[in-house]
Design a protein around this motif. Structure first.
Motif, PDB file in Angstrom:
ATOM      1  N   LYS A 397      64.910 -33.331  40.849  1.00  0.00           N
ATOM      2  CA  LYS A 397      64.962 -32.088  39.796  1.00  0.00           C
ATOM      3  C   LYS A 397      65.459 -31.767  38.639  1.00  0.00           C
ATOM      4  O   LYS A 397      65.923 -30.842  37.867  1.00  0.00           O
ATOM      5  CB  LYS A 397      63.542 -30.775  39.814  1.00  0.00           C
ATOM      6  CG  LYS A 397      62.399 -31.370  39.840  1.00  0.00           C
ATOM      7  CD  LYS A 397      60.811 -30.339  40.299  1.00  0.00           C
ATOM      8  CE  LYS A 397      60.158 -30.314  40.891  1.00  0.00           C
ATOM      9  NZ  LYS A 397      59.714 -29.671  41.231  1.00  0.00           N
ATOM     10  N   GLN A 398      66.698 -31.922  39.473  1.00  0.00           N
ATOM     11  CA  GLN A 398      68.619 -32.014  38.503  1.00  0.00           C
ATOM     12  C   GLN A 398      69.573 -32.439  38.730  1.00  0.00           C
ATOM     13  O   GLN A 398      69.762 -33.271  39.813  1.00  0.00           O
ATOM     14  CB  GLN A 398      68.321 -30.352  39.415  1.00  0.00           C
ATOM     15  CG  GLN A 398      67.914 -29.052  39.548  1.00  0.00           C
ATOM     16  CD  GLN A 398      69.056 -27.943  39.161  1.00  0.00           C
ATOM     17  OE1 GLN A 398      69.030 -27.798  40.929  1.00  0.00           O
ATOM     18  NE2 GLN A 398      69.180 -26.697  38.845  1.00  0.00           N
ATOM     19  N   GLU A 439      70.570 -31.345  33.504  1.00  0.00           N
ATOM     20  CA  GLU A 439      69.366 -31.800  33.235  1.00  0.00           C
ATOM     21  C   GLU A 439      68.672 -30.766  34.309  1.00  0.00           C
ATOM     22  O   GLU A 439      68.829 -31.553  35.307  1.00  0.00           O
ATOM     23  CB  GLU A 439      68.586 -33.021  33.240  1.00  0.00           C
ATOM     24  CG  GLU A 439      69.487 -33.540  31.711  1.00  0.00           C
ATOM     25  CD  GLU A 439      69.138 -34.845  31.011  1.00  0.00           C
ATOM     26  OE1 GLU A 439      67.383 -34.499  31.173  1.00  0.00           O
ATOM     27  OE2 GLU A 439      69.869 -35.518  31.351  1.00  0.00           O
ATOM     28  N   SER A 440      67.755 -29.914  34.183  1.00  0.00           N
ATOM     29  CA  SER A 440      66.963 -28.934  35.233  1.00  0.00           C
ATOM     30  C   SER A 440      65.275 -28.798  34.596  1.00  0.00           C
ATOM     31  O   SER A 440      65.335 -28.325  33.505  1.00  0.00           O
ATOM     32  CB  SER A 440      67.126 -28.098  35.255  1.00  0.00           C
ATOM     33  OG  SER A 440      68.066 -27.739  35.861  1.00  0.00           O
ATOM     34  N   TRP A 442      62.465 -27.361  35.823  1.00  0.00           N
ATOM     35  CA  TRP A 442      61.840 -25.948  36.795  1.00  0.00           C
ATOM     36  C   TRP A 442      60.126 -26.132  36.732  1.00  0.00           C
ATOM     37  O   TRP A 442      60.278 -25.289  38.049  1.00  0.00           O
ATOM     38  CB  TRP A 442      62.350 -24.654  35.630  1.00  0.00           C
ATOM     39  CG  TRP A 442      63.645 -25.435  34.984  1.00  0.00           C
ATOM     40  CD1 TRP A 442      64.385 -24.706  34.284  1.00  0.00           C
ATOM     41  CD2 TRP A 442      64.750 -24.430  35.788  1.00  0.00           C
ATOM     42  NE1 TRP A 442      65.936 -24.960  34.028  1.00  0.00           N
ATOM     43  CE2 TRP A 442      66.459 -24.577  35.265  1.00  0.00           C
ATOM     44  CE3 TRP A 442      65.260 -24.131  37.727  1.00  0.00           C
ATOM     45  CZ2 TRP A 442      67.524 -24.127  35.613  1.00  0.00           C
ATOM     46  CZ3 TRP A 442      66.527 -24.360  38.144  1.00  0.00           C
ATOM     47  CH2 TRP A 442      67.332 -24.240  36.969  1.00  0.00           C
ATOM     48  N   SER A 447      61.333 -26.669  31.151  1.00  0.00           N
ATOM     49  CA  SER A 447      62.466 -28.097  31.393  1.00  0.00           C
ATOM     50  C   SER A 447      63.770 -27.557  30.125  1.00  0.00           C
ATOM     51  O   SER A 447      63.842 -27.322  29.669  1.00  0.00           O
ATOM     52  CB  SER A 447      62.326 -29.354  31.387  1.00  0.00           C
ATOM     53  OG  SER A 447      62.400 -30.202  29.952  1.00  0.00           O
ATOM     54  N   LYS A 449      68.081 -27.957  29.420  1.00  0.00           N
ATOM     55  CA  LYS A 449      69.477 -29.475  29.345  1.00  0.00           C
ATOM     56  C   LYS A 449      70.497 -28.598  28.758  1.00  0.00           C
ATOM     57  O   LYS A 449      71.129 -27.685  27.664  1.00  0.00           O
ATOM     58  CB  LYS A 449      69.614 -30.539  28.852  1.00  0.00           C
ATOM     59  CG  LYS A 449      70.686 -31.300  29.053  1.00  0.00           C
ATOM     60  CD  LYS A 449      70.193 -32.924  28.087  1.00  0.00           C
ATOM     61  CE  LYS A 449      71.339 -34.127  28.377  1.00  0.00           C
ATOM     62  NZ  LYS A 449      70.948 -34.665  27.959  1.00  0.00           N
TER      63      LYS A 449
END
Length: 844
Positions: A397-398, A439-440, A442, A447, A449
């Motif tokens: 996710k990251q 980019e994450s 959560w 999300s 960036k």
């Protein structure tokens, strides 16, 4: 009322208590499966063989049935074990580790069958392909296996084998097409494969899946966008793209979220971005998201491959340059990507190079075909570019990315006369940029960036005269730092919210130094822009709407502070099946522009230098634009029409390329343009043909110039393109004709009034600005590609193209100057003559 509440509460308590008792009874009745089997053997006088480790972990509640057959079926169902009857007395109980599977694969756009998709069982040698209906089946597949489904042009899909058990109904899975990863698409094949039109009006170019266009044998990013209605280059370059009548500096060119201040090689004839590493390009003419500032005419957003698990290698050459590119996985979570390209022009004078050279340096101090034997000329001209990218997935996710790009153009020209006097001219142009993003995701709905970059642009020119007494040096430097934060929150399945903040600090230096007579001018400036923005996005079956606002606080450290509010709107509505309407609108601004140094400044070569707005001699440039369009797309036919109005304020005669009495005045004014863009495209799997027409009325308004209103330097009223592509097996062909009416220019007055002999230096007396027109422009181009395999892993492509196959001489520009004899000289810039090119490429 209280009595009723009491009764309800008592009943609920009673039901809860009964459920607890029942659960407790069921739990108490559960026995180990091994004990239950031993009891059955005694009761029914049978023998059941088994492996202890297969059944010792199972517990079971004894069946209420008295039938042996039903009891054995009950055990098999409850435990997922396979029971085999050997004879009337002996049975075998085993754990089955494999299953048979089947499913059907379709594409997710038109749900056509996907014939020939590869299905692989990971960590095994089991594989198959789909048949003509998209169906496949496999036997002896481990229950816990994962299947990987792949097909060219589609995203890879992973499925659990348990989902496809042959005991279950046949499931249908939809493969996602690669080019719809970012935006919803109206037209999946727009002019040629790899071009698609999104519902928000933007055009997406996927270079990996790019087909062919007339005159192009490679997916040159900035050449390709000129095939679209409303986009062209009035001087046949890629570094001077005019979108809806705007100048090139009014385009925001982004590479990996980094603003680019240089976009061309060979003084603008070739794109500076390697097309084989640039994975996708999005072109936006109107209705821009508020996350993009600057670029009042368009946004050209380029992205390289962003997937860690991709691995590729390729390279090739044409008659101008050679290049290599690759992505190499480092670990399962990281990869390294790079490309390098260099011109071959400094050691190979190909016909293509000679045509490009003649066009670039026509009517300049450089003349390769000179017949003057007393003068010796030497020129050294080359360019190169390098890119690199590190991809690292911290978690699923990251994603962390670092990008780097460097491009360079260099020209050394030396001229020696019979007296052994040497004149030297040099030009060096460089752009170096690097940046990173994180980019994450959560949650499934939220999300973020974060992106930061630093870009540096340098243009240095030097000219030394024959007697070495005079030296002219000009320098233009740009240094920019940027920081951007985006947050995305999905409020519902239909509504999402984008919020963000952007900080950009831009410093620009312009230096002019002359030794004789002594003159030095050094202008420095810094502008800092803080922006916040918000946008709400709504998507349903028929309506896609996006509305937002960007608020800019622009500060020139030395002169001014200013707030600018920029609303944005983008609406697409499905009026009927296959028929869409869109309304696009935007307010935009930019604080950087290019002034144009004309031919007499350096070798007869036009240079463009970046400058900052100061709200005095050059204000911040602002624009307002509104457009209304309709699109029809059914089966193989697309018809689109869009009308627009754009008003741009805060322009200067120095940024517009005037070549008449107003070119040095620095007058401030505006322009407005009204236009219609029309396109009809007929396409099938084997061919695509299209006709596009653009009509523009583009006028300047300058209060200090008489008359106040007159045609824009880029006012090309009519533009027509008729082109087609055809695919036959491994061959692809493209043929097209481009026509447009001539752009305006200013002629001198006639007779004795043409010159003002009493001024020093002598000046030309002109007619009204842009009151004359150049001849109409016509050019036909052709191209062909052949794809073949060198071996199982290596693919090759051979391409050939001819620009201007009719060898028609088109006049691109005309202006006038005074000679030493006080006579008016007419200077004309002609288009490329017939220009052949070939290329050869391999990829692994």
């Amino acid at each position: 009322m209280q009595k009723n509440n009491f009764l309800r509460s008592f009943c609920c308590f009673l039901l809860f208590a009964l459920s607890l008792v029942t659960t407790a009874q069921e739990t108490n009745n559960v026995v180990p499966l091994l004990n239950y089997i031993q009891q059955l053997e005694q009761n029914f006088n049978i023998r059941i063989s088994y492996v202890n480790k297969d059944i010792e972990s199972f517990n079971i509640q004894p069946s209420a049935s008295t039938s042996l057959g039903e009891i054995l079926k009950y055990i098999s169902k409850k435990t997922d074990l396979t029971l085999t009857k050997l004879n009337e007395r002996y049975y075998a109980l085993s754990k089955e580790n494999t299953i048979s599977i089947h499913a059907k694969i379709l594409d997710n756009y038109e749900q056509n069958t996907v014939n020939g998709a590869t299905i692989e069982v990971l960590e095994s040698n089991i594989a198959t392909v789909t048949d003509a209906t998209g169906y496949f089946s496999l036997n002896n597949v481990p229950k816990d296996a994962i299947l990987r489904i792949r097909f060219i042009g589609f995203k890879t899909m992973h499925i659990s084998a348990k989902e496809l058990d042959s005991n279950n109904p046949i499931k249908t899975f939809l493969l996602s097409q690669h080019y719809v990863a970012l935006k919803e698409v109206i037209v999946s094949k727009f002019l040629t494969t790899g071009l698609s039109k999104s519902k928000d009006g933007s055009i997406v170019l996927n270079t990996t899946n790019f087909g062919i266009l007339p005159g192009l044998i490679e997916p040159d990013v900035l050449q390709t966008v000129q095939a679209l209605p409303g986009i062209k280059s009035s001087n046949e370059t890629v570094s001077d793209i005019n979108v809806r009548g705007g100048t090139n500096d009014q385009n925001l060119v982004l590479w990996e979220d980094i603003k680019m201040y240089q976009s061309g090689h060979f003084l603008g004839l070739i794109s500076a971005f390697n097309p084989y590493l640039t994975n996708s390009v999005t072109i936006i003419k109107n209705g821009t998201s508020p996350q993009f500032g600057d670029g009042i005419s368009s946004v050209i957003d380029m992205r390289t491959n962003n997937k860690v698990d991709n691995s590729f290698l390729g390279g090739g050459f044409n008659m101008i340059s050679a290049d290599v590119y690759a992505q190499v996985p480092i670990t399962k979570k990281s990869a390294f990507q790079f490309s390098a390209r260099r011109s071959i022009t400094d050691f190979l004078n190909s016909p293509t190079y000679n045509r490009y050279f003649d066009k670039t340096f026509q009517d300049s101090d450089i003349d390769k075909n000179t017949t003057n034997n007393d003068i010796t000329r030497e020129e050294d001209f080359y360019f190169y570019d390098i890119t690199a990218k590190v991809l690292y997935n911290i978690t699923e996710k990251q994603k962390l990315r670092f990008s780097f790009i460097h491009m360079n153009n260099a020209l050394d020209y030396q001229e020696t006369n019979a007296n052994n006097e040497t004149a030297l001219s040099k030009l060096d142009q460089q752009n170096t940029s690097f940046g990173g993003s994180l980019e994450s995701r959560w949650t499934s709905r939220f999300s973020t960036k974060v992106n930061a970059y630093r870009t540096s642009y340098n243009l240095n020119t030097k000219a030394i005269s024959n007697n070495k007494e005079q030296e002219l040096q000009q320098t233009n430097k740009v240094l920019e730092n940027g920081l951007k934060l985006n947050t995305n929150y999905k409020l519902t399945n239909k509504i999402s919210l984008l919020n963000g903040y952007q900080l950009i600090e831009t410093g620009i230096l312009n230096l002019t130094n002359v030794t004789l007579p002594p003159y030095r001018k050094n202008i420095k400036g810094v502008i800092r822009t803080n922006s916040i923005y918000s946008e709400i996005d709504y998507k349903s079956t028929r309506l896609n709407a996006r509305a937002g606002v960007r608020v800019n606080h622009i500060e020139n450290i030395n002169t001014f502070k200013r707030w600018i509010v920029e609303p944005r709107l983008n609406v697409n509505y499905n009026l009927a099946t296959h028929f869409n309407a869109n309304i696009l609108g935007e307010f935009k601004s930019q604080s950087t522009n290019q002034i144009i140094d004309l031919e007499q400044n350096f070798l007869g070569v036009e240079k463009r230098r970046w400058i900052l707005a100061d709200e005095d001699q050059l204000p911040i440039t602002t624009s307002k634009q509104l457009s209304l369009g309709f699109n029809y797309d059914k089966n193989s036919l697309y018809i689109g029409i869009e009308g627009f109005y754009k008003d741009v304020e805060g322009i200067s005669t120095q940024t517009q390329g005037f070549q008449n009495q107003d070119q040095f005045n620095g007058e401030i004014g505006k322009y407005n343009i009204t236009g219609i863009e029309f396109l009809i495209n007929k396409k099938t799997t084997s061919y695509s043909t299209w006709l596009s027409y653009t009509y523009n009325i583009n006028n300047y308004t300058f209060k200090a110039i008489t008359p106040n209103t007159f045609p824009n330097n880029l006012d090309i009223t009519h533009t027509v393109t008729f082109a087609g592509t055809y695919n036959y097996k491994d061959f692809r062909f493209g043929l097209g004709i481009n026509y447009n009416s001539g752009k305006p220019y200013t002629e001198p007055k006639e007779g004795e009034n043409a010159l003002d002999l009493f001024s020093f230096p002598t000046k030309i007396n002109y007619k009204e600005p842009n009151s004359s027109r150049l001849p109409n422009y016509l050019r036909a181009d052709i191209s062909a590609l052949y794809n073949f395999k060198l071996n199982k892993t290596c693919k090759a492509t051979f391409g050939a193209s001819i620009l201007n196959i009719l060898n028609k001489e088109n006049i691109l520009n005309r202006y006038y100057r005074v000679t030493e004899q006080d006579e008016i000289e007419t200077i004309e810039s002609a288009s490329l003559g017939i220009t052949p090119n070939i290329s050869f490429r391999v990829s692994f």
